[in-house]
Design a protein around this motif. Structure first.
Motif, PDB file in Angstrom:
ATOM      1  N   GLY A 204       0.791  -1.225   0.000  1.00 34.08           N
ATOM      2  CA  GLY A 204       0.000   0.000   0.000  1.00 34.08           C
ATOM      3  C   GLY A 204       0.819   1.268   0.000  1.00 34.08           C
ATOM      4  O   GLY A 204       0.279   2.352  -0.231  1.00 34.08           O
ATOM      5  N   THR A 205       2.124   1.175   0.250  1.00 33.26           N
ATOM      6  CA  THR A 205       3.018   2.328   0.205  1.00 33.26           C
ATOM      7  C   THR A 205       4.191   1.990  -0.706  1.00 33.26           C
ATOM      8  O   THR A 205       4.463   0.808  -0.971  1.00 33.26           O
ATOM      9  N   PRO A 206       4.934   2.997  -1.185  1.00 32.71           N
ATOM     10  CA  PRO A 206       6.034   2.719  -2.112  1.00 32.71           C
ATOM     11  C   PRO A 206       7.110   1.810  -1.548  1.00 32.71           C
ATOM     12  O   PRO A 206       7.837   1.185  -2.327  1.00 32.71           O
ATOM     13  N   ASP A 207       7.242   1.731  -0.232  1.00 30.80           N
ATOM     14  CA  ASP A 207       8.297   0.912   0.358  1.00 30.80           C
ATOM     15  C   ASP A 207       7.779  -0.394   0.960  1.00 30.80           C
ATOM     16  O   ASP A 207       8.491  -1.066   1.699  1.00 30.80           O
ATOM     17  N   GLN A 208       6.541  -0.762   0.656  1.00 26.93           N
ATOM     18  CA  GLN A 208       5.989  -2.014   1.170  1.00 26.93           C
ATOM     19  C   GLN A 208       5.775  -2.995   0.020  1.00 26.93           C
ATOM     20  O   GLN A 208       5.297  -2.636  -1.062  1.00 26.93           O
ATOM     21  N   PHE A 209       6.149  -4.253   0.277  1.00 25.86           N
ATOM     22  CA  PHE A 209       5.953  -5.319  -0.692  1.00 25.86           C
ATOM     23  C   PHE A 209       5.520  -6.575   0.050  1.00 25.86           C
ATOM     24  O   PHE A 209       5.773  -6.728   1.252  1.00 25.86           O
ATOM     25  N   PHE A 210       4.877  -7.477  -0.687  1.00 21.95           N
ATOM     26  CA  PHE A 210       4.526  -8.791  -0.154  1.00 21.95           C
ATOM     27  C   PHE A 210       5.163  -9.854  -1.037  1.00 21.95           C
ATOM     28  O   PHE A 210       5.159  -9.748  -2.270  1.00 21.95           O
ATOM     29  N   LEU A 211       5.685 -10.882  -0.391  1.00 21.84           N
ATOM     30  CA  LEU A 211       6.423 -11.943  -1.079  1.00 21.84           C
ATOM     31  C   LEU A 211       5.860 -13.288  -0.643  1.00 21.84           C
ATOM     32  O   LEU A 211       5.660 -13.530   0.553  1.00 21.84           O
TER      33      LEU A 211
END
Length: 366
Positions: A204-211
């Protein structure tokens, strides 16, 4: 027909000419984009507008008799800047720059076994095998990064950040490998358990990811370069695909190996409520979709949509009667959704998945 004061034969000729002009003007007006838009209740979009959505064709293909080019585990990626699509499956990667109507094979460098495309730039991609390569011209040329990544390989290309094309992710020897400056510098991010074949989406933010890797579902804070456990799916099921449903609250939608789909909320994973367990997709406005999947011929395709955070799900109409839906992707700016079906046909919906139309059979096997 007779016009006063003019011989009847001449009057007849003039009348025919006038009638032809009237008909011609009427056809031209009715065929114009503004007239068509008015009849559909919307504003006409410029022909070259990047947000113009493709219209589905009016006819479908003959019944599918064998799997399409992408096989049984296909993927779809929207390239939002050019109305492009990337379709992958097995060793096949195909590109479309006309909204899914026509496709061409991706150009990989020698020795590469995987490729990841930039969702914001159709000409930008990373490829890897025992080495890493990058292209900025759609694969016409490939070059190594400015600084060689930690070695030795092999490397698995996972993702280019859709928010920043200089941020790339790979898996190497069970860990996540990242560059934030297009290959000038590298950082290896260790995982609690070795990563296998991985899928990754932006948060939801530029520095958040899901793996997701096997039974692991992890979140990444890209600023601190830390992987955190996002909570295992019930029963140790593997996450086979993910999509982030925006809205309040934000929910992570996952396709699971146990034949179900799940939503991650603040208190953990819950069954999504959909009766289907195939590919998943979501849009910033909070709409979520789940397809039937299963890589099957001879049965109707199905996609269910939820407009209320998973409380209720509704099946769409207009999908093929002879092949399952095995990949989904949604345009962020327009909300149009695409469905790749097992026989190689592509369908699209412009109303959130309520109704679908046939788009192309270009991904059918020859």
């Amino acid at each position: 027909m007779r016009i006063s004061g003019i011989p009847s034969t001449l009057a007849t000729a003039i009348g025919v000419l006038m009638l032809s002009v009237v008909i011609g003007v009427g056809v031209a007006v009715a065929s114009s984009p503004s007239s068509l838009s008015a009849r559909l209740g919307g504003a006409a979009a410029p022909l070259n507008s990047p947000t113009a959505s493709p219209s589905p064709a009016t006819t479908s293909s003959p019944s599918a008799v064998k799997p399409g080019k992408l096989g049984s585990n296909p993927t779809l990626l929207i390239q939002r800047s050019a109305r492009g699509l990337v379709a992958g499956g097995g060793s096949v990667t195909m590109l479309s720059l006309d909204g899914g109507r026509t496709w061409t094979p991706a150009a990989l460098p020698a020795g590469a076994v995987g490729i990841a495309y930039d969702a914001a730039d159709p000409k930008h991609a990373i490829a890897a095998g025992n080495t890493v390569s990058v292209t900025g011209d759609g694969g016409a040329t490939w070059t190594p990064p400015k600084t060689a990544p930690p070695g030795p390989g092999p490397y698995q290309p996972v993702m280019i950040s859709p928010n920043d094309g200089s941020i790339w992710f790979f898996v190497r020897h069970g860990n996540l490998l990242r560059t934030r400056d297009a290959g000038v510098s590298w950082k290896e991010i260790p995982a609690a358990k070795p990563l296998g074949t991985a899928t990754m989406i932006a948060g939801g933010t530029p520095d958040q990811f899901f793996l997701a890797s096997d039974a692991q579902v992890l979140s990444l804070d890209n600023q601190t370069a830390q992987l955190s456990d996002a909570g295992s799916l019930p029963g140790g099921a593997k996450a086979l695909g993910m999509a982030l449903a925006a809205g309040n609250p934000r929910s992570l939608l996952a396709r699971a190996s146990d034949g179900k789909s799940y939503l991650l909320k603040s208190d953990g994973w819950h069954p999504s409520g959909s009766s289907l367990a195939g590919p998943v997709a979501a849009a910033p406005n909070g709409i979520m979709w789940v397809g039937d999947g299963g890589a099957k011929l001879g049965q109707p395709g199905n996609v269910e949509a939820s407009f209320d955070g998973g409380k209720t799900w509704t099946a769409g109409t207009g999908l093929p009667a002879d092949q399952s839906v095995d990949a989904l992707a949604a345009e962020i700016d327009t909300g149009r959704i695409f469905a790749y079906c097992f026989g190689g046909d592509l369908y699209t919906s412009g109303d959130g998945g309520k109704t679908w139309g046939f788009l192309s059979s270009s991904l059918r096997s020859q």
